[in-house]
Design a protein around this motif. Sequence first.
Motif, PDB file in Angstrom:
ATOM      1  N   LEU A 171     -47.536 -21.054  -8.787  1.00 31.43           N
ATOM      2  CA  LEU A 171     -47.320 -21.854  -9.887  1.00 31.43           C
ATOM      3  C   LEU A 171     -48.440 -21.811 -10.965  1.00 31.43           C
ATOM      4  CD1 LEU A 171     -46.272 -25.194  -8.170  1.00 31.43           C
ATOM      5  CD2 LEU A 171     -44.817 -23.608  -9.517  1.00 31.43           C
ATOM      6  N   ASP A 172     -49.784 -21.573 -10.603  1.00 34.90           N
ATOM      7  CA  ASP A 172     -50.785 -21.489 -11.386  1.00 34.90           C
ATOM      8  C   ASP A 172     -50.582 -20.041 -12.339  1.00 34.90           C
ATOM      9  OD1 ASP A 172     -53.585 -21.435 -12.471  1.00 34.90           O
ATOM     10  OD2 ASP A 172     -54.176 -20.027 -11.401  1.00 34.90           O
ATOM     11  N   GLU A 173     -50.275 -19.236 -11.710  1.00 29.55           N
ATOM     12  CA  GLU A 173     -50.105 -17.675 -12.503  1.00 29.55           C
ATOM     13  C   GLU A 173     -48.928 -18.073 -13.382  1.00 29.55           C
ATOM     14  OE1 GLU A 173     -52.126 -15.587 -12.456  1.00 29.55           O
ATOM     15  OE2 GLU A 173     -53.062 -15.696 -10.810  1.00 29.55           O
ATOM     16  N   LEU A 174     -47.813 -18.471 -12.733  1.00 27.94           N
ATOM     17  CA  LEU A 174     -46.675 -19.075 -13.756  1.00 27.94           C
ATOM     18  C   LEU A 174     -46.800 -19.523 -15.106  1.00 27.94           C
ATOM     19  CD1 LEU A 174     -43.680 -19.121 -14.622  1.00 27.94           C
ATOM     20  CD2 LEU A 174     -43.490 -21.096 -13.000  1.00 27.94           C
ATOM     21  N   PHE A 175     -47.492 -20.888 -15.010  1.00 30.83           N
ATOM     22  CA  PHE A 175     -47.949 -21.222 -16.164  1.00 30.83           C
ATOM     23  C   PHE A 175     -49.111 -20.851 -16.913  1.00 30.83           C
ATOM     24  CE2 PHE A 175     -45.936 -24.964 -13.652  1.00 30.83           C
ATOM     25  CZ  PHE A 175     -44.773 -25.134 -14.685  1.00 30.83           C
ATOM     26  N   GLU A 176     -49.936 -20.130 -16.553  1.00 28.42           N
ATOM     27  CA  GLU A 176     -50.646 -19.322 -17.124  1.00 28.42           C
ATOM     28  C   GLU A 176     -50.362 -18.422 -18.152  1.00 28.42           C
ATOM     29  OE1 GLU A 176     -54.630 -17.554 -17.906  1.00 28.42           O
ATOM     30  OE2 GLU A 176     -54.312 -19.360 -16.747  1.00 28.42           O
ATOM     31  N   ALA A 177     -49.138 -17.665 -17.577  1.00 33.08           N
ATOM     32  CA  ALA A 177     -48.564 -16.565 -18.103  1.00 33.08           C
ATOM     33  C   ALA A 177     -47.709 -17.280 -19.378  1.00 33.08           C
ATOM     34  CB  ALA A 177     -47.456 -15.984 -17.268  1.00 33.08           C
ATOM     35  N   LEU A 178     -46.986 -18.694 -19.262  1.00 32.79           N
ATOM     36  CA  LEU A 178     -45.971 -19.264 -19.875  1.00 32.79           C
ATOM     37  C   LEU A 178     -47.045 -19.728 -21.354  1.00 32.79           C
ATOM     38  CD1 LEU A 178     -43.510 -21.221 -17.959  1.00 32.79           C
ATOM     39  CD2 LEU A 178     -43.249 -18.868 -19.099  1.00 32.79           C
ATOM     40  N   GLN A 182     -46.660 -18.565 -25.082  1.00 36.72           N
ATOM     41  CA  GLN A 182     -46.204 -20.023 -26.065  1.00 36.72           C
ATOM     42  C   GLN A 182     -47.534 -19.684 -27.085  1.00 36.72           C
ATOM     43  OE1 GLN A 182     -47.649 -23.632 -25.095  1.00 36.72           O
ATOM     44  NE2 GLN A 182     -45.732 -24.558 -25.424  1.00 36.72           N
ATOM     45  N   THR A 183     -48.615 -19.412 -26.640  1.00 37.73           N
ATOM     46  CA  THR A 183     -49.566 -19.479 -28.027  1.00 37.73           C
ATOM     47  C   THR A 183     -49.837 -18.160 -28.246  1.00 37.73           C
ATOM     48  OG1 THR A 183     -51.005 -19.094 -26.121  1.00 37.73           O
ATOM     49  CG2 THR A 183     -50.698 -21.275 -26.842  1.00 37.73           C
ATOM     50  N   THR A 184     -49.061 -17.152 -28.248  1.00 38.04           N
ATOM     51  CA  THR A 184     -49.019 -15.830 -28.675  1.00 38.04           C
ATOM     52  C   THR A 184     -50.205 -15.060 -28.399  1.00 38.04           C
ATOM     53  OG1 THR A 184     -49.658 -16.469 -31.107  1.00 38.04           O
ATOM     54  CG2 THR A 184     -47.336 -16.545 -30.520  1.00 38.04           C
ATOM     55  N   LYS A 185     -50.863 -15.213 -27.360  1.00 40.50           N
ATOM     56  CA  LYS A 185     -52.000 -14.679 -27.046  1.00 40.50           C
ATOM     57  C   LYS A 185     -51.602 -13.354 -26.530  1.00 40.50           C
ATOM     58  CE  LYS A 185     -55.546 -17.549 -27.689  1.00 40.50           C
ATOM     59  NZ  LYS A 185     -56.567 -17.100 -28.747  1.00 40.50           N
ATOM     60  N   VAL A 186     -50.522 -13.156 -25.771  1.00 44.38           N
ATOM     61  CA  VAL A 186     -49.759 -12.259 -25.406  1.00 44.38           C
ATOM     62  C   VAL A 186     -48.407 -11.984 -26.033  1.00 44.38           C
ATOM     63  CG1 VAL A 186     -50.899 -11.671 -23.396  1.00 44.38           C
ATOM     64  CG2 VAL A 186     -49.011 -12.914 -23.173  1.00 44.38           C
ATOM     65  N   SER A 209     -37.848 -34.113 -18.700  1.00 40.49           N
ATOM     66  CA  SER A 209     -39.373 -34.699 -18.618  1.00 40.49           C
ATOM     67  C   SER A 209     -40.215 -34.127 -19.596  1.00 40.49           C
ATOM     68  CB  SER A 209     -40.047 -34.966 -17.546  1.00 40.49           C
ATOM     69  OG  SER A 209     -39.128 -35.746 -16.510  1.00 40.49           O
ATOM     70  N   VAL A 210     -40.336 -32.651 -19.566  1.00 36.29           N
ATOM     71  CA  VAL A 210     -41.347 -32.126 -20.611  1.00 36.29           C
ATOM     72  C   VAL A 210     -40.878 -31.936 -22.046  1.00 36.29           C
ATOM     73  CG1 VAL A 210     -43.168 -30.348 -20.861  1.00 36.29           C
ATOM     74  CG2 VAL A 210     -42.356 -31.261 -18.558  1.00 36.29           C
ATOM     75  N   ALA A 211     -39.917 -31.060 -22.100  1.00 40.99           N
ATOM     76  CA  ALA A 211     -39.121 -31.020 -23.269  1.00 40.99           C
ATOM     77  C   ALA A 211     -38.431 -32.441 -24.188  1.00 40.99           C
ATOM     78  CB  ALA A 211     -38.265 -29.579 -23.360  1.00 40.99           C
ATOM     79  N   GLY A 212     -37.952 -33.031 -22.925  1.00 32.32           N
ATOM     80  CA  GLY A 212     -37.408 -33.993 -23.288  1.00 32.32           C
ATOM     81  C   GLY A 212     -38.009 -35.028 -24.040  1.00 32.32           C
ATOM     82  N   THR A 213     -39.348 -35.397 -23.783  1.00 28.71           N
ATOM     83  CA  THR A 213     -40.318 -35.920 -24.515  1.00 28.71           C
ATOM     84  C   THR A 213     -41.339 -35.285 -25.461  1.00 28.71           C
ATOM     85  OG1 THR A 213     -41.928 -35.844 -22.611  1.00 28.71           O
ATOM     86  CG2 THR A 213     -40.444 -37.476 -22.344  1.00 28.71           C
ATOM     87  N   GLY A 214     -40.903 -34.120 -25.714  1.00 39.31           N
ATOM     88  CA  GLY A 214     -41.648 -33.581 -26.902  1.00 39.31           C
ATOM     89  C   GLY A 214     -42.756 -32.950 -26.496  1.00 39.31           C
ATOM     90  N   ARG A 215     -43.148 -32.643 -25.272  1.00 36.05           N
ATOM     91  CA  ARG A 215     -44.593 -32.292 -24.791  1.00 36.05           C
ATOM     92  C   ARG A 215     -44.369 -30.766 -25.062  1.00 36.05           C
ATOM     93  NH1 ARG A 215     -44.370 -37.587 -23.963  1.00 36.05           N
ATOM     94  NH2 ARG A 215     -46.299 -38.392 -23.167  1.00 36.05           N
ATOM     95  N   ILE A 216     -43.316 -29.833 -24.943  1.00 32.30           N
ATOM     96  CA  ILE A 216     -42.950 -28.561 -25.183  1.00 32.30           C
ATOM     97  C   ILE A 216     -41.681 -28.745 -26.340  1.00 32.30           C
ATOM     98  CG2 ILE A 216     -44.033 -27.786 -23.462  1.00 32.30           C
ATOM     99  CD1 ILE A 216     -41.315 -26.877 -22.313  1.00 32.30           C
ATOM    100  N   LYS A 217     -41.599 -27.576 -27.023  1.00 33.00           N
ATOM    101  CA  LYS A 217     -40.348 -27.336 -27.766  1.00 33.00           C
ATOM    102  C   LYS A 217     -39.299 -26.957 -26.794  1.00 33.00           C
ATOM    103  CE  LYS A 217     -42.866 -25.764 -31.856  1.00 33.00           C
ATOM    104  NZ  LYS A 217     -42.988 -24.846 -32.913  1.00 33.00           N
ATOM    105  N   GLU A 218     -37.935 -27.354 -27.166  1.00 30.01           N
ATOM    106  CA  GLU A 218     -36.849 -26.889 -26.530  1.00 30.01           C
ATOM    107  C   GLU A 218     -36.829 -25.489 -26.283  1.00 30.01           C
ATOM    108  OE1 GLU A 218     -33.385 -27.649 -23.983  1.00 30.01           O
ATOM    109  OE2 GLU A 218     -34.702 -29.140 -24.979  1.00 30.01           O
ATOM    110  N   SER A 219     -37.164 -24.773 -27.217  1.00 30.80           N
ATOM    111  CA  SER A 219     -37.358 -23.287 -27.497  1.00 30.80           C
ATOM    112  C   SER A 219     -38.338 -22.646 -26.519  1.00 30.80           C
ATOM    113  CB  SER A 219     -37.536 -22.571 -28.879  1.00 30.80           C
ATOM    114  OG  SER A 219     -38.725 -23.197 -29.180  1.00 30.80           O
ATOM    115  N   ASP A 220     -39.174 -23.319 -26.125  1.00 30.15           N
ATOM    116  CA  ASP A 220     -40.326 -22.933 -25.006  1.00 30.15           C
ATOM    117  C   ASP A 220     -39.564 -22.624 -23.682  1.00 30.15           C
ATOM    118  OD1 ASP A 220     -42.294 -23.082 -26.662  1.00 30.15           O
ATOM    119  OD2 ASP A 220     -43.063 -24.958 -26.139  1.00 30.15           O
ATOM    120  N   LEU A 221     -38.511 -23.041 -23.611  1.00 33.89           N
ATOM    121  CA  LEU A 221     -37.766 -22.846 -22.283  1.00 33.89           C
ATOM    122  C   LEU A 221     -37.054 -21.687 -22.245  1.00 33.89           C
ATOM    123  CD1 LEU A 221     -36.050 -26.300 -21.728  1.00 33.89           C
ATOM    124  CD2 LEU A 221     -38.084 -25.603 -20.710  1.00 33.89           C
TER     125      LEU A 221
END
Length: 253
Positions: A171-178, A182-186, A209-221
């Motif tokens: 999970l750590d590696e997954l969210f690191e990659a995302l 997301q931040t266009t570092k890669v 919960s995350v996109a639904g409350t505006g913590r990320i954009k829907e397009s981030d999915l």
Amino acid sequence: MAAPPEQRRGPQIARRGQIKHSTHDQRLLANGDSGEFIHSDPWRVLRIQSEFVEGFGLLADLPRAVTVFGSARVPSDHPDYTVGRRLGAGLAEAGFAVITGGGPGAMEAANRGAQEAGGLSVGLGIELPFEQRLNDWVDLGVSFRYFFVRKTMFVKYAEAFVILPGGFGTLDELFEALTLVQTTKVTRFPVVLMGTEYWRGLVDWLRSSVAGTGRIKESDLDLFSLTDDVDEAVRLVVEGTVPVRPPATGPSA
């Protein structure tokens, strides 16, 4: 007010109670000192530097590569092991080296599949409190002391991540990659989740919960794909990592 006494130590300046009554040379050349100095923060910087140099030196000549993550706790008779083995073979046949954390379980499966298919199998291990050696299917391997150095190697020398079911490390590696995408570092970095049943709850939570409350954009999915099919996973990697042709310059023909 008189200026306080100071001591210059290379680029550093010490004043008042921070002044030492010996020099770096004296401490370096002193006999009989304990080995505690190798645990000091400045010494750790050099050790960290050496790990980066070691990793860069080992991996600089890798062909195009994909990093595969997954649980170390998967036995060899588990369906996830079979999927990992098929995935490693499929990526190797598509022309990619396969990088894993070098451990057992799903990592071993991906390394094994790549090696059996004639591809390059790479393992980047980590020093842990409990013993964990590189698995026998690693052709090229290195072990790191520091997670953040190892994580840099995973990203720097891979063009995509494929994530098999796993635990905290996965999970750590997954969210690191995302986060990096997301931040266009890669850029142009496919992230593929293998195992719809395993990942569906997490994806639903991210959506509600995350996109639904505006913590990320829907397009981030859209930054990751979800599949059960090895061939589709390989296709997503291949299509997502096709090099971008630079725009033409000068007058057109």
